[in-house]
Design an enzyme around this catalytic site. Structure first.
Site, mmCIF file in Angstrom:
data_model
loop_
_atom_site.group_PDB
_atom_site.id
_atom_site.type_symbol
_atom_site.label_atom_id
_atom_site.label_comp_id
_atom_site.label_asym_id
_atom_site.label_seq_id
_atom_site.Cartn_x
_atom_site.Cartn_y
_atom_site.Cartn_z
ATOM 1 N N ASP A 1 11.998 3.480 -3.725
ATOM 2 C CA ASP A 1 10.506 3.184 -3.312
ATOM 3 C C ASP A 1 9.405 3.498 -4.923
ATOM 4 O OD1 ASP A 1 8.384 3.306 -1.383
ATOM 5 O OD2 ASP A 1 9.189 4.973 -0.066
HETATM 6 C C1 NOJ Z 1 6.027 3.696 -0.644
HETATM 7 C C2 NOJ Z 1 7.021 3.442 1.119
HETATM 8 O O1 NOJ Z 1 7.232 4.733 0.937
HETATM 9 C C3 NOJ Z 1 7.388 2.002 0.951
HETATM 10 O O2 NOJ Z 1 7.782 2.043 2.610
HETATM 11 C C4 NOJ Z 1 6.449 1.010 1.520
HETATM 12 O O3 NOJ Z 1 7.606 0.136 0.841
HETATM 13 C C5 NOJ Z 1 6.089 1.009 -0.440
HETATM 14 N N1 NOJ Z 1 5.010 2.053 -1.120
HETATM 15 C C6 NOJ Z 1 5.583 0.056 -1.126
HETATM 16 O O4 NOJ Z 1 4.530 -0.385 -0.085
#
Ligand code: NOJ
Length: 705
Positions: free
Chosen positions: A240
């Site tokens: 993430d």
């Molecule tokens: C953080 C989020 O937790 C995740 O779900 C998302 O896909 C990513 N950012 C990218 O935006």
């Protein structure tokens, strides 16, 4: 490939990196990119990678396409109310077609995190509390996004996230720690991921949380041992956002270099925005701490994904497609159908709904009656609120603008200004019915938007109270990203529809439900608490040694000065014994009843299937669809098992005054559970339940030998 070029494939950058992204693309130092939403911009950057870099390896463009790209479908929690895997798959297919027309070939979805905590803002993004429902719908989304062949230019790679346990974030605060013991981890939180893997998900994203002290991005047991070695997953794992760096903040690694080593050892392939891999892999190899084979494996997985997407042959996207696919009529129709199936009828006194022919003048109120952006819900980057049809617009279309009296009273859900209440009381006198659209603005749920209170915000409760005193029937329609504790407001309303955030076509879907063109069939994918103190709350809990049976004393039964006793002590709250609505609950305008549950045998073995049959009756004049739910209970096992577990569901369409004998065939391996790394169905006695929600079921038993 040089080592730099290999590490480049592991590096993900953002469109907003601008000139730096272009420079890296030219040098072959970036493998994937996020969030380019204009096909012309994408092709420009892709051309740099393909035509100007030494090896000409194409980029993959990723985006959070969570519940639609342009055409916005209900939030995933709303979609889950449909219990309709085929329709959910169609919505994901449409999302893929629209996103691919913008040059996006990878979505960071589906989110298959189980959550038993509506305080957690991200409960909106998942399918609720049940592992089987989430596994089924998660697999539908994977199939929808990826299509029959990833090479098809309208297919996009899916990403099951967040691996794993993130939905159990302590106290519902986002990014918080989790403490999920291994057996629970496998039986509740990992099941939907396993289902996505078995359905060919191309990528998986690690989660932000540390479970029992280990952040997922550095958790070798989770990513390497379970995902890859046990499940045989050969796809790409991405972190993430900034999650490698955050292992330092967690206090798990002393610096980014050691965090990089943890992530590589866990076999995490792509570094999203930490810039850790480009910073440290080389020196970790030089120091003998990373083996080049680990990097080669990761690069191979990423290149294979690019190959599967057909990017080596066709790296560019068709820049002309978007005008014909964005908001295409068929997409809009599917968005309305899914929004209709997502609506849950929670209450319907007498014959409040659907409207009868005496309803001519309608008073429309509440902050969400005409809020085109808010009805789209969280995680909407690309959907344009200009395309939303609000309930107010749809009501005017249906009844004529002259028959709609509109007075929102509150401008937005947190508004506390009730100055316009006086007007509304006067206007109520002219109306046959009042529709109150309340709930949450979209920004009050989603990532990093957790809430400690689940009451209606602002003066919305007061508004419902005042409306209930007008003497006119009040229909409360709730649009929200999560379950809200609205027992008092429900008591004051004649009928209640819960639509979560219904998306672009929320207005027409709600209106077609109010007038009975759509007979509601939605069922809740999460237990609704009466009060926040009951959280975590979920139907598939264990029995405990002292289960409550409903006959226990409540706080009001205890006289002052009563002395403590050890008799009759059970596991329950003195002040709130029940939930507001159980998992699987949802009413209909039809009147369904169940009877005569039978099994084909009383004992099963080996790989038998259990044939369940029962009668379903619709004793009303209204055709409708019932979501029939089948639960089991493994009464004694080597691990204590839940009092009920969903193992099957089906949408059954019934004509007016229809009666059907229905049967389902359920393979016995669905009865099993994980004990350590073994999935097994243990011999013994099982209860099996069939009904229209998790509480109200018929029950019979069988033996598995
Ligand atoms: C953080 C989020 O937790 C995740 O779900 C998302 O896909 C990513 N950012 C990218 O935006």
């Amino acid at each position: 490939m040089t080592l730099d070029e290999k590490i480049g494939q592991l590096n993900q950058m953002h469109y907003e990196d601008g000139a730096f992204l272009e420079e890296n693309a030219r040098k072959g130092l970036v493998g994937t990119v996020m969030s380019i939403t204009n096909p012309i911009d994408f092709n420009r950057i892709q051309r740099i990678a393909v035509e100007e870099s030494r090896l000409g390896i194409p980029l993959i463009n990723a985006r959070d396409v969570i519940h639609g790209f342009k055409t916005i479908f209900p939030i995933p929690l709303g979609q889950a109310c449909s219990f309709d895997p085929d329709l959910v798959e169609q919505a994901a297919r449409i999302s893929a077609i629209e996103a691919a027309a913008a040059g996006i070939r990878w979505t960071f979805a589906p989110m298959v995190d189980i959550s038993q905590d509506p305080r957690w803002g991200r409960i909106a993004e998942g399918c609720g509390e049940d592992p089987y429902l989430t596994s089924t719908l998660g697999a539908s989304m994977v199939r929808g996004f990826q299509g029959n062949d990833l090479k098809d230019p309208s297919s996009i790679a899916a990403c099951a996230k967040h691996f794993a346990g993130y939905g159990a974030s302590e106290s519902g605060k986002d990014y918080n720690s989790t403490f999920i013991a291994p057996n629970r981890f496998r039986n509740i939180y990992l099941r939907p991921f396993h289902s996505c893997v078995n359905n060919g998900v191309a990528t998986i994203m690690t989660s932000f949380n540390d479970n029992d002290g280990i952040p997922s991005t550095g958790n070798k047991w989770l990513v390497k041992n379970i995902l890859r070695d046990e499940w045989g997953y050969e796809g790409v794992v991405v972190t993430d956002w900034n999650a490698i760096n955050e292992m330092v903040t967690h206090g798990y690694c002393e610096d980014i270099r050691s965090a990089t080593l943890k992530a590589i050892d866990a076999s995490v392939d792509i570094d999203m925005m930490s810039r850790a891999y480009i910073g440290y892999i080389k020196e970790l190899i030089d120091d003998g701490l990373i083996d080049i084979n680990q990097i080669d494996d990761a690069v191979r997985r990423i290149l294979l994904l690019k190959h599967s997407l057909g990017l080596f042959e066709s790296p560019y996207c068709d820049e002309t497609l978007k005008s014909s696919v964005f908001y295409a009529p068929e997409h809009i129709r599917t968005a309305q159908k899914l929004a209709e199936e997502s609506i849950v009828l929670l209450k319907n006194d007498a014959t409040t709904l659907p409207f009868n022919s005496e309803i001519k003048k309608i008073l429309v109120t509440g902050p969400l009656a005409d809020a085109p952006y808010e009805q789209l819900g969280t995680w909407v980057f690309d959907g344009d609120a200009k395309h939303s049809i609000t309930p107010l617009t749809a009501l005017k279309d249906e009844f004529g603008a002259e028959n709609i009296i509109f007075e929102p009273v509150l401008e937005y859900s947190r508004d506390t200004n009730l100055d316009r209440l006086k007007q509304i009381k006067e206007k109520a006198a002219e109306a046959d019915i009042i529709l109150a659209f309340v709930g949450e603005e979209s920004i009050l749920s989603g990532e990093a938007h957790s809430m400690a209170s689940l009451s209606l915000q602002g003066a919305q409760s007061q508004l419902i109270k005042e409306l209930s005193q007008t003497g006119k029937p009040v229909v409360m329609i709730v649009m929200a990203g999560r379950p809200l504790t609205i027992g008092d407001e429900i008591a004051l309303s004649s009928a209640v529809l819960y639509s979560f955030a219904p998306g672009t076509m929320g207005g027409p879907a709600i209106v077609s439900t109010l007038i009975g063109k759509n007979n509601p069939s939605g069922k809740l994918p999460v237990t609704f608490p009466m009060t926040v103190g009951q959280i975590p709350i979920y139907y598939n809990h264990n029995n405990t040694g002292r289960p409550a049976d409903g006959s226990e004393v409540t706080i009001n039964d205890i006289s002052v000065g009563t002395s403590q006793t050890s008799l009759g002590n059970k596991s329950y709250y003195l002040d709130f014994k029940e939930c507001l609505y159980p998992f699987g609950f949802g009413m209909s305008y039809s009147d369904f009843s169940y009877s005569d549950l039978c099994l084909d045998k009383s004992e099963y073995q080996g790989n038998d299937s259990i044939i369940i049959s029962f009668n379903l009756k619709n004793s009303s004049e209204v055709p409708g669809t019932e979501v029939v739910q089948v639960y089991i209970r493994d009464i004694h096992a080597s691990l204590t098992r839940p009092v009920k577990e969903l193992i099957h569901f089906e949408r059954i369409a019934m004509d007016a005054n229809d009666s059907k004998r229905i049967s389902f065939s359920i393979p016995v391996n669905k009865l099993g559970y994980w004990l350590g790394n073994k999935y097994m169905t243990e011999p013994g006695k099982f209860d099996i339940f069939v009904g229209g929600n998790s509480e109200d079921c018929m029950k019979t038993s069988f033996q598995y030998n």
